[in-house]
Design an enzyme around this catalytic site. Structure first.
Site, PDB file in Angstrom:
ATOM      1  N   LEU A 140     -16.637   3.058 -19.082  1.00  0.00           N
ATOM      2  CA  LEU A 140     -17.438   3.087 -20.275  1.00  0.00           C
ATOM      3  C   LEU A 140     -17.194   2.108 -21.538  1.00  0.00           C
ATOM      4  CD1 LEU A 140     -20.214   4.293 -21.495  1.00  0.00           C
ATOM      5  CD2 LEU A 140     -18.780   6.040 -22.517  1.00  0.00           C
ATOM      6  N   TYR A 145     -25.735   7.235 -19.600  1.00  0.00           N
ATOM      7  CA  TYR A 145     -26.187   7.960 -18.404  1.00  0.00           C
ATOM      8  C   TYR A 145     -26.917   9.168 -19.146  1.00  0.00           C
ATOM      9  CZ  TYR A 145     -23.031   5.612 -15.311  1.00  0.00           C
ATOM     10  OH  TYR A 145     -22.436   4.580 -14.642  1.00  0.00           O
ATOM     11  N   PRO A 163     -25.069  11.549 -10.607  1.00  0.00           N
ATOM     12  CA  PRO A 163     -25.102  12.406  -9.775  1.00  0.00           C
ATOM     13  C   PRO A 163     -23.940  13.568  -9.928  1.00  0.00           C
ATOM     14  CG  PRO A 163     -25.459  10.573  -8.463  1.00  0.00           C
ATOM     15  CD  PRO A 163     -24.875  10.139  -9.603  1.00  0.00           C
ATOM     16  N   LYS A 187      -8.396  14.143  -6.116  1.00  0.00           N
ATOM     17  CA  LYS A 187      -7.322  14.125  -7.102  1.00  0.00           C
ATOM     18  C   LYS A 187      -6.760  15.610  -6.804  1.00  0.00           C
ATOM     19  CE  LYS A 187      -5.476  11.454  -9.433  1.00  0.00           C
ATOM     20  NZ  LYS A 187      -4.431  10.418  -9.306  1.00  0.00           N
ATOM     21  N   TYR A 214     -14.269  11.809  -6.098  1.00  0.00           N
ATOM     22  CA  TYR A 214     -13.017  11.203  -6.819  1.00  0.00           C
ATOM     23  C   TYR A 214     -12.142  12.640  -7.386  1.00  0.00           C
ATOM     24  CZ  TYR A 214      -9.855  10.249 -10.661  1.00  0.00           C
ATOM     25  OH  TYR A 214      -8.956  10.108 -11.691  1.00  0.00           O
ATOM     26  N   ASP A 274       0.670  -1.332  -0.072  1.00  0.00           N
ATOM     27  CA  ASP A 274      -0.005  -0.129  -0.003  1.00  0.00           C
ATOM     28  C   ASP A 274       0.784   1.131  -0.078  1.00  0.00           C
ATOM     29  OD1 ASP A 274      -1.926   2.096   0.789  1.00  0.00           O
ATOM     30  OD2 ASP A 274      -3.174   0.584   1.789  1.00  0.00           O
ATOM     31  N   THR A 288      -5.669  14.056 -13.288  1.00  0.00           N
ATOM     32  CA  THR A 288      -6.746  14.275 -14.171  1.00  0.00           C
ATOM     33  C   THR A 288      -7.238  15.664 -14.610  1.00  0.00           C
ATOM     34  OG1 THR A 288      -9.169  13.336 -14.638  1.00  0.00           O
ATOM     35  CG2 THR A 288      -8.221  13.942 -12.086  1.00  0.00           C
ATOM     36  N   ASP A 289      -7.940  15.630 -15.760  1.00  0.00           N
ATOM     37  CA  ASP A 289      -8.344  16.843 -16.196  1.00  0.00           C
ATOM     38  C   ASP A 289      -9.690  17.248 -15.256  1.00  0.00           C
ATOM     39  OD1 ASP A 289     -10.260  14.802 -17.385  1.00  0.00           O
ATOM     40  OD2 ASP A 289     -10.239  15.703 -19.331  1.00  0.00           O
ATOM     41  N   GLU A 290     -10.294  16.158 -14.376  1.00  0.00           N
ATOM     42  CA  GLU A 290     -11.593  16.279 -13.750  1.00  0.00           C
ATOM     43  C   GLU A 290     -11.289  17.483 -12.556  1.00  0.00           C
ATOM     44  OE1 GLU A 290     -13.894  12.911 -12.735  1.00  0.00           O
ATOM     45  OE2 GLU A 290     -13.364  12.022 -14.670  1.00  0.00           O
ATOM     46  N   ASN A 322     -20.838  10.816 -25.724  1.00  0.00           N
ATOM     47  CA  ASN A 322     -21.074   9.601 -25.271  1.00  0.00           C
ATOM     48  C   ASN A 322     -21.974   8.912 -26.111  1.00  0.00           C
ATOM     49  OD1 ASN A 322     -19.378  10.145 -22.969  1.00  0.00           O
ATOM     50  ND2 ASN A 322     -20.951  10.129 -21.456  1.00  0.00           N
TER      51      ASN A 322
HETATM   52  P1  NAD Z   1      -6.825   1.889 -12.201  1.00  0.00           P
HETATM   53  O1  NAD Z   1      -7.962   2.175 -11.278  1.00  0.00           O
HETATM   54  O2  NAD Z   1      -6.793   1.089 -13.344  1.00  0.00           O
HETATM   55  O3  NAD Z   1      -5.407   1.443 -11.543  1.00  0.00           O
HETATM   56  C1  NAD Z   1      -5.264   2.022 -10.083  1.00  0.00           C
HETATM   57  C2  NAD Z   1      -4.250   1.182  -9.548  1.00  0.00           C
HETATM   58  O4  NAD Z   1      -3.640   1.738  -8.391  1.00  0.00           O
HETATM   59  C3  NAD Z   1      -4.586  -0.441  -9.574  1.00  0.00           C
HETATM   60  O5  NAD Z   1      -3.650  -1.380  -9.841  1.00  0.00           O
HETATM   61  C4  NAD Z   1      -4.849  -0.455  -7.817  1.00  0.00           C
HETATM   62  O6  NAD Z   1      -4.409  -1.690  -7.345  1.00  0.00           O
HETATM   63  C5  NAD Z   1      -3.695   0.321  -7.498  1.00  0.00           C
HETATM   64  N1  NAD Z   1      -3.962   0.849  -6.083  1.00  0.00           N
HETATM   65  C6  NAD Z   1      -5.145   1.474  -5.481  1.00  0.00           C
HETATM   66  N2  NAD Z   1      -5.127   1.812  -4.361  1.00  0.00           N
HETATM   67  C7  NAD Z   1      -3.852   1.802  -4.021  1.00  0.00           C
HETATM   68  C8  NAD Z   1      -2.785   1.815  -2.703  1.00  0.00           C
HETATM   69  N3  NAD Z   1      -3.395   2.244  -1.484  1.00  0.00           N
HETATM   70  N4  NAD Z   1      -1.523   1.324  -2.675  1.00  0.00           N
HETATM   71  C9  NAD Z   1      -1.143   0.960  -3.905  1.00  0.00           C
HETATM   72  N5  NAD Z   1      -1.598   0.660  -4.956  1.00  0.00           N
HETATM   73  C10 NAD Z   1      -2.982   0.891  -5.193  1.00  0.00           C
HETATM   74  O7  NAD Z   1      -6.553   3.396 -12.541  1.00  0.00           O
HETATM   75  P2  NAD Z   1      -6.106   3.895 -14.037  1.00  0.00           P
HETATM   76  O8  NAD Z   1      -7.112   4.288 -14.836  1.00  0.00           O
HETATM   77  O9  NAD Z   1      -4.791   3.194 -14.659  1.00  0.00           O
HETATM   78  O10 NAD Z   1      -5.512   5.550 -13.361  1.00  0.00           O
HETATM   79  C11 NAD Z   1      -3.948   5.693 -13.206  1.00  0.00           C
HETATM   80  C12 NAD Z   1      -3.907   7.267 -12.680  1.00  0.00           C
HETATM   81  O11 NAD Z   1      -4.467   7.742 -13.832  1.00  0.00           O
HETATM   82  C13 NAD Z   1      -4.748   7.405 -11.547  1.00  0.00           C
HETATM   83  O12 NAD Z   1      -4.169   8.276 -10.353  1.00  0.00           O
HETATM   84  C14 NAD Z   1      -6.111   8.233 -12.089  1.00  0.00           C
HETATM   85  O13 NAD Z   1      -6.559   9.389 -11.176  1.00  0.00           O
HETATM   86  C15 NAD Z   1      -5.247   8.937 -13.258  1.00  0.00           C
HETATM   87  N6  NAD Z   1      -6.138   9.121 -14.549  1.00  0.00           N
HETATM   88  C16 NAD Z   1      -6.620   8.167 -14.951  1.00  0.00           C
HETATM   89  C17 NAD Z   1      -7.423   8.605 -16.092  1.00  0.00           C
HETATM   90  C18 NAD Z   1      -8.270   7.399 -16.943  1.00  0.00           C
HETATM   91  O14 NAD Z   1      -9.016   7.522 -17.777  1.00  0.00           O
HETATM   92  N7  NAD Z   1      -8.246   6.065 -16.676  1.00  0.00           N
HETATM   93  C19 NAD Z   1      -7.677   9.847 -16.655  1.00  0.00           C
HETATM   94  C20 NAD Z   1      -6.973  10.771 -16.119  1.00  0.00           C
HETATM   95  C21 NAD Z   1      -6.061  10.512 -14.985  1.00  0.00           C
HETATM   96  O1  DAU Z   2     -11.198  12.556 -17.324  1.00  0.00           O
HETATM   97  C1  DAU Z   2     -10.483  11.743 -16.582  1.00  0.00           C
HETATM   98  C2  DAU Z   2     -10.968  10.809 -16.035  1.00  0.00           C
HETATM   99  O2  DAU Z   2     -11.680   9.657 -16.792  1.00  0.00           O
HETATM  100  C3  DAU Z   2     -10.318  10.191 -14.875  1.00  0.00           C
HETATM  101  O3  DAU Z   2      -9.593  10.753 -14.123  1.00  0.00           O
HETATM  102  C4  DAU Z   2     -10.980   8.768 -14.528  1.00  0.00           C
HETATM  103  O4  DAU Z   2     -10.320   8.236 -13.473  1.00  0.00           O
HETATM  104  C5  DAU Z   2     -11.507   7.803 -15.334  1.00  0.00           C
HETATM  105  O5  DAU Z   2     -12.576   6.985 -14.741  1.00  0.00           O
HETATM  106  C6  DAU Z   2     -12.378   8.535 -16.376  1.00  0.00           C
HETATM  107  O6  DAU Z   2     -13.661   9.104 -15.836  1.00  0.00           O
HETATM  108  P1  DAU Z   2     -14.957   9.196 -16.500  1.00  0.00           P
HETATM  109  O7  DAU Z   2     -15.893   9.497 -15.484  1.00  0.00           O
HETATM  110  O8  DAU Z   2     -15.266  10.295 -17.337  1.00  0.00           O
HETATM  111  O9  DAU Z   2     -14.936   7.999 -17.184  1.00  0.00           O
HETATM  112  P2  DAU Z   2     -16.315   6.472 -17.297  1.00  0.00           P
HETATM  113  O10 DAU Z   2     -15.581   5.622 -18.178  1.00  0.00           O
HETATM  114  O11 DAU Z   2     -16.596   6.389 -16.036  1.00  0.00           O
HETATM  115  O12 DAU Z   2     -17.120   7.536 -18.030  1.00  0.00           O
HETATM  116  C7  DAU Z   2     -17.127   8.046 -19.198  1.00  0.00           C
HETATM  117  C8  DAU Z   2     -18.379   8.974 -19.798  1.00  0.00           C
HETATM  118  O13 DAU Z   2     -19.516   7.692 -19.923  1.00  0.00           O
HETATM  119  C9  DAU Z   2     -18.998   9.469 -18.491  1.00  0.00           C
HETATM  120  O14 DAU Z   2     -19.686  10.798 -19.119  1.00  0.00           O
HETATM  121  C10 DAU Z   2     -19.967   8.826 -17.849  1.00  0.00           C
HETATM  122  C11 DAU Z   2     -20.538   7.936 -18.953  1.00  0.00           C
HETATM  123  N1  DAU Z   2     -20.885   6.553 -18.633  1.00  0.00           N
HETATM  124  C12 DAU Z   2     -20.048   5.607 -17.803  1.00  0.00           C
HETATM  125  C13 DAU Z   2     -20.592   4.460 -17.545  1.00  0.00           C
HETATM  126  C14 DAU Z   2     -19.571   3.567 -16.837  1.00  0.00           C
HETATM  127  C15 DAU Z   2     -22.089   6.155 -19.042  1.00  0.00           C
HETATM  128  O15 DAU Z   2     -23.003   6.762 -19.664  1.00  0.00           O
HETATM  129  N2  DAU Z   2     -22.582   4.729 -18.884  1.00  0.00           N
HETATM  130  C16 DAU Z   2     -21.686   3.717 -18.015  1.00  0.00           C
HETATM  131  O16 DAU Z   2     -22.121   2.882 -17.732  1.00  0.00           O
END
Ligand code: NAD
Ligand code: DAU
Length: 357
Positions: free
Chosen positions: A198, A215, A291, A162, A158, A61, A132-134, A257
């Site tokens: 998604l 959604y 939400p 971040k 979330y 961790d 993240t851009d969020e 979407n």
């Molecule tokens: P993910 O959820 O797929 O992976 C997260 C990983 O972190 C997992 O392997 C999990 O086991 C590990 N983890 C969680 N809690 C932990 C802890 N306490 N100690 C050690 N390991 C731990 O996430 P992802 O989509 O690969 O995202 C990676 C990073 O990029 C994140 O910081 C996320 O905020 C950021 N990010 C993701 C996206 C996206 O679209 N997926 C976009 C922008 C930023």
């Molecule tokens: O913008 C970067 C972010 O992108 C990262 O920081 C997050 O870690 C990553 O999970 C992602 O967040 P989103 O919420 O944008 O991703 P998600 O895939 O959950 O959803 C993408 C879009 O689709 C969002 O507008 C919600 C919508 N959605 C998602 C799911 C899971 C649906 O309409 N139906 C669904 O079942």
């Protein structure tokens, strides 16, 4: 000089793509993955590296300070690439606790360990924080895209967690002069993407003949970035980025979407003959909105382009085709992830959205 990286969250989606990318492009460097293997972490994502002498995996961790201290010393780490996080917005709405713990306290723990260790590195260290851009909140249709100077306005537990971690990373540069770098990127997609998000959810549900939950009105916009373009951008920031700076990374691929879901349906119809329901678009179901659902994200990536020379190379059409093909070819990877725990999450999450799912 060879580098030794500590990659936190390296068994997750982006982290595992990054580890593969790094060892392919920097074969003489060493990579130590620290991952807690939460529901989102998967050792199978790194299976092919197990016999690589430059690769080490540690289950643990990031909140465990003694463990982190020990790893920095043992492996002579000089670069931390910090991906570990709770990453799914919907889960943060259901249960925010672990988001605060890992994303805020975990990042704090890593920063404190790095602060203690950094003096040994004679200036040759980097702490890359992947964000993240969020954190910038939401845009209306006509707003200009997020820049590095856009004020923070996170809207979900979330993104708030971040944002908190980004502020800590920034403060450790200004207060302690640690060489930290922050990247804020848009939605990634590609191989090893966990089924709850998604794009994989839609691919898998089409293959299983299940409803495709969209959604709200489906008009929310995301700016999609192919994960390997993201990894290349992170490499660029590690090599050429200026400590203390933030870099936005985006795919220049804004899509609504509902349009994205339709594109996936068409690709599946073409690439996977004999689907349970065809055409796949018949499965599209509009469900109750998330939400606080951010309406639109868009990244202005001109800073990383002009200052560091990075640009995305994959269009959404190319990237989605490759991704759909990957989910078709790697059923053995995603099928085991649809476990009892995942089904329980799916029930809890989607049952309240619609009885048709
Ligand atoms: P993910 O959820 O797929 O992976 C997260 C990983 O972190 C997992 O392997 C999990 O086991 C590990 N983890 C969680 N809690 C932990 C802890 N306490 N100690 C050690 N390991 C731990 O996430 P992802 O989509 O690969 O995202 C990676 C990073 O990029 C994140 O910081 C996320 O905020 C950021 N990010 C993701 C996206 C996206 O679209 N997926 C976009 C922008 C930023
Ligand atoms: O913008 C970067 C972010 O992108 C990262 O920081 C997050 O870690 C990553 O999970 C992602 O967040 P989103 O919420 O944008 O991703 P998600 O895939 O959950 O959803 C993408 C879009 O689709 C969002 O507008 C919600 C919508 N959605 C998602 C799911 C899971 C649906 O309409 N139906 C669904 O079942």
């Amino acid at each position: 000089m060879n580098e030794t990286l500590l990659v936190t969250g390296g068994a997750g989606f982006i982290g595992s793509n990054f580890v593969h990318y790094w060892l392919r492009n920097h074969p003489d460097d060493a990579v130590v993955v620290l991952d807690a293997l939460t529901y989102a972490g998967n050792r199978d994502n790194l299976k092919d590296l197990e016999n690589n002498p430059h690769f080490h995996f540690v289950e643990g961790d990031i909140c465990d300070r003694a463990l982190v201290d020990g790893l920095l010393e043992k492996y002579n780490i000089n670069i931390i690439a910090h991906f570990a996080a709770e990453s799914h917005v919907d889960r943060s709405i259901l249960a925010p606790d672990s988001f605060i713990k890992t994303n805020v306290m975990g990042t704090f723990t890593l920063l404190e360990a790095f602060r203690n260790y950094y003096p040994q590195l004679d200036g040759n260290g980097r702490f890359l924080h992947v964000s993240t851009d969020e954190v910038y909140g939401t845009l209306d249709a006509n707003d200009s895209a997020f820049q590095e100077t856009t004020p923070y306005a996170p809207n979900s537990p979330y993104s708030a967690s971040k944002a908190g971690s980004d502020h800590l990373v920034r403060a450790y540069y200004y207060t302690y002069e640690l060489p930290t770098l922050i990247t804020n990127c848009s939605n990634n997609y590609g191989p090893y993407h966990y089924p709850e998000k998604l794009i994989p959810l839609i691919c898998i549900n089409i293959l299983l003949g299940k409803s495709l939950p969209v959604y709200g009105d489906g008009q929310n916009v995301r700016d999609w970035l192919y994960v390997l373009d993201h990894c290349r951008a992170l490499d660029t920031v590690i090599q050429k980025g200026k400590p203390g700076e933030t870099y936005n990374i985006g795919g220049n691929n804004e899509v609504k979407n509902i349009e994205l879901v339709r594109m996936l349906c068409q690709l599946m119809d073409e690439l996977a003959p004999g689907l349970p329901v065809s055409p796949a678009q018949e499965l599209i179901t509009f469900v109750k909105d998330r939400p606080g659902h951010d309406r639109r994200y868009a990244i202005d990536a001109s800073k990383i382009r002009t200052e560091l020379g990075w640009e995305p190379s994959v269009t959404i059409e190319q990237g989605l085709r490759q991704t759909v093909q990957w989910y078709l070819d790697n059923r053995h990877w995603w099928e085991p992830l649809l476990s009892q725990d995942y089904q329980a999450y799916y029930q809890q999450m989607y049952h309240s959205h619609s009885s048709q799912l």
